[in-house]
Design an enzyme around this catalytic site. Structure first.
Site, PDB file in Angstrom:
ATOM      1  N   GLY A   1       0.844  -1.183   0.000  1.00  0.00           N
ATOM      2  CA  GLY A   1       0.000   0.000   0.000  1.00  0.00           C
ATOM      3  C   GLY A   1       0.879   1.233   0.000  1.00  0.00           C
ATOM      4  O   GLY A   1       2.046   1.167   0.427  1.00  0.00           O
TER       5      GLY A   1
ATOM      6  N   GLN B   1       3.330   9.774   1.000  1.00  0.00           N
ATOM      7  CA  GLN B   1       4.572   9.014   1.101  1.00  0.00           C
ATOM      8  C   GLN B   1       5.502   9.263  -0.085  1.00  0.00           C
ATOM      9  O   GLN B   1       6.670   8.878  -0.036  1.00  0.00           O
ATOM     10  CB  GLN B   1       4.287   7.520   1.241  1.00  0.00           C
ATOM     11  CG  GLN B   1       3.714   7.158   2.599  1.00  0.00           C
ATOM     12  CD  GLN B   1       3.531   5.677   2.704  1.00  0.00           C
ATOM     13  OE1 GLN B   1       2.524   5.134   2.283  1.00  0.00           O
ATOM     14  NE2 GLN B   1       4.528   5.015   3.258  1.00  0.00           N
TER      15      GLN B   1
ATOM     16  N   CYS C   1       6.272  -0.091   7.573  1.00  0.00           N
ATOM     17  CA  CYS C   1       5.902   1.052   6.737  1.00  0.00           C
ATOM     18  C   CYS C   1       7.067   1.410   5.824  1.00  0.00           C
ATOM     19  O   CYS C   1       8.218   1.444   6.268  1.00  0.00           O
ATOM     20  CB  CYS C   1       5.549   2.235   7.630  1.00  0.00           C
ATOM     21  SG  CYS C   1       5.069   3.723   6.753  1.00  0.00           S
ATOM     22  N   LEU C   2       6.763   1.708   4.581  1.00  0.00           N
ATOM     23  CA  LEU C   2       7.793   2.125   3.634  1.00  0.00           C
ATOM     24  C   LEU C   2       8.459   3.429   4.065  1.00  0.00           C
ATOM     25  O   LEU C   2       9.586   3.710   3.660  1.00  0.00           O
ATOM     26  CB  LEU C   2       7.197   2.271   2.233  1.00  0.00           C
ATOM     27  CG  LEU C   2       6.657   0.984   1.605  1.00  0.00           C
ATOM     28  CD1 LEU C   2       5.979   1.294   0.269  1.00  0.00           C
ATOM     29  CD2 LEU C   2       7.758  -0.048   1.435  1.00  0.00           C
TER      30      LEU C   2
ATOM     31  N   HIS D   1      -4.007   1.445   7.833  1.00  0.00           N
ATOM     32  CA  HIS D   1      -2.674   2.042   7.790  1.00  0.00           C
ATOM     33  C   HIS D   1      -2.616   3.210   6.797  1.00  0.00           C
ATOM     34  O   HIS D   1      -2.110   4.297   7.122  1.00  0.00           O
ATOM     35  CB  HIS D   1      -1.679   0.940   7.400  1.00  0.00           C
ATOM     36  CG  HIS D   1      -0.262   1.368   7.301  1.00  0.00           C
ATOM     37  ND1 HIS D   1       0.689   1.037   8.243  1.00  0.00           N
ATOM     38  CD2 HIS D   1       0.404   2.083   6.348  1.00  0.00           C
ATOM     39  CE1 HIS D   1       1.863   1.534   7.880  1.00  0.00           C
ATOM     40  NE2 HIS D   1       1.724   2.176   6.733  1.00  0.00           N
ATOM     41  N   GLU D   2      -3.141   2.987   5.585  1.00  0.00           N
ATOM     42  CA  GLU D   2      -3.065   4.031   4.550  1.00  0.00           C
ATOM     43  C   GLU D   2      -3.972   5.215   4.887  1.00  0.00           C
ATOM     44  O   GLU D   2      -3.610   6.370   4.629  1.00  0.00           O
ATOM     45  CB  GLU D   2      -3.386   3.457   3.172  1.00  0.00           C
ATOM     46  CG  GLU D   2      -2.459   2.344   2.717  1.00  0.00           C
ATOM     47  CD  GLU D   2      -0.974   2.651   2.810  1.00  0.00           C
ATOM     48  OE1 GLU D   2      -0.578   3.828   2.707  1.00  0.00           O
ATOM     49  OE2 GLU D   2      -0.197   1.700   2.993  1.00  0.00           O
TER      50      GLU D   2
ATOM     51  N   HIS E   1      -2.163   7.374   7.258  1.00  0.00           N
ATOM     52  CA  HIS E   1      -1.196   8.243   6.571  1.00  0.00           C
ATOM     53  C   HIS E   1      -1.864   9.526   6.103  1.00  0.00           C
ATOM     54  O   HIS E   1      -1.319  10.623   6.280  1.00  0.00           O
ATOM     55  CB  HIS E   1      -0.600   7.544   5.341  1.00  0.00           C
ATOM     56  CG  HIS E   1       0.627   6.764   5.618  1.00  0.00           C
ATOM     57  ND1 HIS E   1       1.774   7.316   6.149  1.00  0.00           N
ATOM     58  CD2 HIS E   1       0.905   5.453   5.421  1.00  0.00           C
ATOM     59  CE1 HIS E   1       2.697   6.384   6.270  1.00  0.00           C
ATOM     60  NE2 HIS E   1       2.196   5.237   5.832  1.00  0.00           N
TER      61      HIS E   1
END
Length: 176
Positions: free
Chosen positions: A47, A52, A98-99, A140-141, A144
């Protein structure tokens, strides 16, 4: 397909403020979505939220399995998260990463079922419901886009450990 853009890391202000709603559903948005998919795949994520890659708009992409192993892929613009009522909610205690905090993972209980309502890249209504990893991804997204990272939900001591490990890993990998 799309241009791979660099992933923004923890500490960058774009990750720590709520994103703006998308108001134009045009070629620019479609190009952003293509870039987001390309960037997510290049980083081997499941995702990715627009902030991000440094774009403070309420849009995320995903490509991940649900609890039954069925793969789901898509985009949600201006998502609104829906979770089961507290008495109906079951928690998945799994690890999360997380990226934007690369290489770090921590146990983080999340609802094992989630839904988001929003729009697709053409401005058409869309609802995505998920279980397992997909439910975690939707939560999660959306976090963000609200200006929160998963580490913000961790107990203070665990958050400090994750950040210290991240900073140590970044220092080891940086050129002198």
């Amino acid at each position: 397909m799309g241009e791979v853009r660099p992933i923004v890391h923890v500490g960058d202000p774009v990750l720590h403020h709520p994103c703006e709603p998308v108001t134009r559903f045009d070629e620019e948005l479609r190009a952003l979505v293509d870039d987001m998919f390309a960037s997510m795949y290049a980083a081997e994520g499941v995702g990715l939220a627009a902030n991000q890659i440094g774009v403070p708009l309420r849009v995320f992409v995903y490509d991940c399995p649900d609890a039954d192993g069925q793969q789901h892929q898509g985009v949600v613009v201006n998502p609104v998260l829906e979770l089961p009522e507290v008495g109906e909610r079951r928690l998945d205690p799994g690890d999360e990463g997380c990226l934007s905090v690369p290489g770090q993972y921590a146990p983080l209980p999340r609802a094992d079922h989630a839904a988001v309502r929003g729009l697709d890249a053409a401005g058409e209504p869309v609802t995505v419901e998920g279980t397992g990893l997909l439910a975690r991804c939707l939560q999660h997204e959306t976090d963000h886009l609200d200006g929160h990272l998963y580490i913000d939900r961790l107990p203070a001591k665990r958050r400090k450990q994750v950040l210290a490990a991240y900073q140590s890993a970044m220092a080891e990998n940086s050129p002198l």
